[in-house]
Design a protein around this motif. Structure first.
Motif, short mmCIF file in Angstrom:
data_model
loop_
_atom_site.label_atom_id
_atom_site.label_comp_id
_atom_site.label_asym_id
_atom_site.label_seq_id
_atom_site.Cartn_x
_atom_site.Cartn_y
_atom_site.Cartn_z
N SER A 14 7.58 10.54 17.69
CA SER A 14 9.23 10.41 16.82
C SER A 14 10.13 10.32 17.81
O SER A 14 10.49 11.00 19.06
CB SER A 14 9.67 11.43 15.92
OG SER A 14 9.76 12.73 17.26
N THR B 294 17.61 10.98 16.66
CA THR B 294 17.47 9.55 14.82
C THR B 294 18.90 10.69 14.02
O THR B 294 20.00 11.85 15.11
CB THR B 294 16.65 10.79 14.19
OG1 THR B 294 16.53 11.64 14.07
CG2 THR B 294 15.05 10.00 14.65
N SER C 18 2.53 15.68 14.32
CA SER C 18 2.33 14.84 12.73
C SER C 18 3.56 15.21 11.86
O SER C 18 4.46 15.84 12.42
CB SER C 18 0.88 15.00 11.36
OG SER C 18 1.11 16.23 11.14
N PRO C 19 3.95 13.45 11.04
CA PRO C 19 4.78 14.24 10.48
C PRO C 19 5.35 14.93 9.51
O PRO C 19 5.93 16.03 9.93
CB PRO C 19 4.75 12.34 9.33
CG PRO C 19 4.41 11.38 10.21
CD PRO C 19 2.98 12.92 11.17
N GLN D 33 5.92 18.18 12.15
CA GLN D 33 7.52 18.04 12.87
C GLN D 33 8.81 18.38 11.27
O GLN D 33 9.48 19.01 11.86
CB GLN D 33 8.32 16.38 12.87
CG GLN D 33 7.51 16.14 14.27
CD GLN D 33 7.64 14.06 14.07
OE1 GLN D 33 8.34 13.67 14.02
NE2 GLN D 33 6.33 13.90 14.63
N GLU E 207 16.65 13.73 8.60
CA GLU E 207 15.46 13.27 8.87
C GLU E 207 13.93 13.80 8.21
O GLU E 207 13.05 12.94 8.36
CB GLU E 207 15.19 14.77 10.48
CG GLU E 207 14.82 14.61 11.75
CD GLU E 207 14.22 13.53 11.75
OE1 GLU E 207 13.19 13.23 12.89
OE2 GLU E 207 15.50 12.94 11.95
N ARG F 78 13.15 10.52 6.53
CA ARG F 78 12.14 9.51 7.34
C ARG F 78 11.35 9.96 8.13
O ARG F 78 10.34 9.22 8.00
CB ARG F 78 13.77 9.76 9.08
CG ARG F 78 12.86 9.12 10.35
CD ARG F 78 13.18 9.03 11.60
NE ARG F 78 13.01 9.97 12.38
CZ ARG F 78 12.00 10.72 12.56
NH1 ARG F 78 10.68 9.51 12.34
NH2 ARG F 78 11.53 12.23 12.99
N LEU F 79 11.06 10.95 8.14
CA LEU F 79 9.16 11.87 8.56
C LEU F 79 8.98 11.89 7.51
O LEU F 79 7.50 10.68 7.31
CB LEU F 79 9.45 13.44 8.43
CG LEU F 79 10.54 13.60 9.80
CD1 LEU F 79 10.62 15.35 9.86
CD2 LEU F 79 9.51 13.18 11.23
N GLU G 82 7.47 8.07 7.57
CA GLU G 82 7.15 8.08 8.09
C GLU G 82 5.28 8.31 8.35
O GLU G 82 4.50 7.63 8.51
CB GLU G 82 7.63 8.93 9.89
CG GLU G 82 6.85 8.07 10.83
CD GLU G 82 6.90 9.45 12.38
OE1 GLU G 82 6.57 10.14 12.28
OE2 GLU G 82 8.41 8.49 12.76
N ARG H 143 4.16 5.21 5.71
CA ARG H 143 3.29 4.44 7.01
C ARG H 143 2.15 4.31 7.23
O ARG H 143 1.63 3.47 7.64
CB ARG H 143 4.49 4.08 7.61
CG ARG H 143 5.77 3.30 6.84
CD ARG H 143 6.30 2.43 8.14
NE ARG H 143 7.32 3.86 8.65
CZ ARG H 143 8.16 4.42 8.80
NH1 ARG H 143 8.96 4.42 7.17
NH2 ARG H 143 8.74 4.99 9.32
N LYS H 144 1.68 5.90 7.65
CA LYS H 144 0.80 6.12 8.30
C LYS H 144 -0.18 6.37 7.53
O LYS H 144 -1.65 5.97 8.46
CB LYS H 144 0.74 7.44 9.34
CG LYS H 144 1.72 7.19 10.30
CD LYS H 144 1.73 8.37 11.44
CE LYS H 144 2.51 8.62 12.70
NZ LYS H 144 2.49 9.15 13.53
#
Length: 148
Positions: free
Chosen positions: A2, A6, A73-74, A77, A135, A138-139, A142, A145-146
């Motif tokens: 990441s 951000t 991983s998100p 995080q 944040e 965003r995570l 993310e 998307r993964k």
């Protein structure tokens, strides 16, 4: 991996800097550490508070920006991010609770009757929550998307 900075992490970094440096800027003066009317035990507790801010600041900086050897991983995080929020919120809420103890005042009478903590600390907590929320978004994005 990441990105380091951000928008959400930047807000949390701002709170982190306030937490780490703020107590020293606010208390290393004649109203606190150098106040000749303060008994030694009051100075002890003030030092304890300043050190707690420093240590929480270092811990939350580590959790925000130091990467784990394997790419987290998100979800990992997000766990780190939530702990940052918990620690940052805890120090300010516990500071605000100080007024609830017998004989407590926002300021020593010789320096006025203001309430800087009452107005400043909720703002800092709010900035931390906004940073966490941005944040987190965003995570979560993310993570989606993964999985696709």
């Amino acid at each position: 991996m990441s990105p380091a900075f951000t928008p959400g992490k930047s807000l949390l970094l701002l709170v982190n800097l306030i937490t780490t440096i703020g107590p020293f800027l606010a208390d290393w003066n004649e109203t606190h550490i150098h106040n000749p009317t303060w008994p030694p035990h009051a100075r002890y507790h003030n030092g304890q508070t300043m050190s707690m801010g420093l240590f929480i600041g270092l811990i939350t900086f580590y959790a925000l920006f130091i990467t784990i050897p394997s790419t987290p991983s998100p979800q990992q995080q997000l766990t780190h991010l939530t702990w940052v929020l918990v620690l940052q919120t805890m120090i300010y809420v516990s500071s605000l609770s100080g007024i609830l103890y017998p004989g407590a005042l926002w300021m020593d009478p010789e320096f006025g009757d203001g309430r800087p903590q009452l107005y400043g600390f909720p703002v800092v907590v709010g900035v931390a929550w906004v940073g966490w929320w941005v944040e987190r978004g965003r995570l979560v994005g993310e993570g989606k998307r993964k999985r696709v």
